[in-house]
Scaffold this motif. Structure first.
Motif: not given
Length: 95
Positions: A4, A7, A63, A69-72, A74
């Motif tokens: 998180y 991100s 976020a 959230y979406d880490l990839r 971001a």
């Protein structure tokens, strides 16, 4: 550092990169020595960078407020924003 936080940092860097890209494009737009067609292209690049920066800002706000959230995505956004800023500053030095 968890996913998180990473991100949020990546989204912030993407937003910062797009802001710099918009500023560089606007600076080149305001040079009066360029032909009108070239100035219009710089204005279009500035508007596109501004809209992408707004998108990154909205993703960052989502976020922060909801925890979604979406880490990839971001990480891709962060890299794209920084690379866009580097590319536009390099192009602006040539013109």
């Amino acid at each position: 550092m968890n996913a998180y936080q990473l991100s949020l940092i990546a989204l912030g860097l993407g937003l910062l990169g797009q802001s710099v890209a918009c500023g560089v494009a606007l600076e080149c737009f305001f040079h009066k020595a360029q032909p009108a067609a070239s100035r219009r292209r710089w204005l279009l690049l500035a508007v596109a960078a501004l809209l992408l920066g707004l998108h990154h800002g909205y993703a960052l706000e989502l976020a922060l407020k909801t925890g979604l959230y979406d880490l990839r995505q971001a990480l891709l956004v962060g890299c794209a924003g920084l690379l866009a800023a580097l590319a536009l500053s390099g192009i602006s030095r040539r013109s």
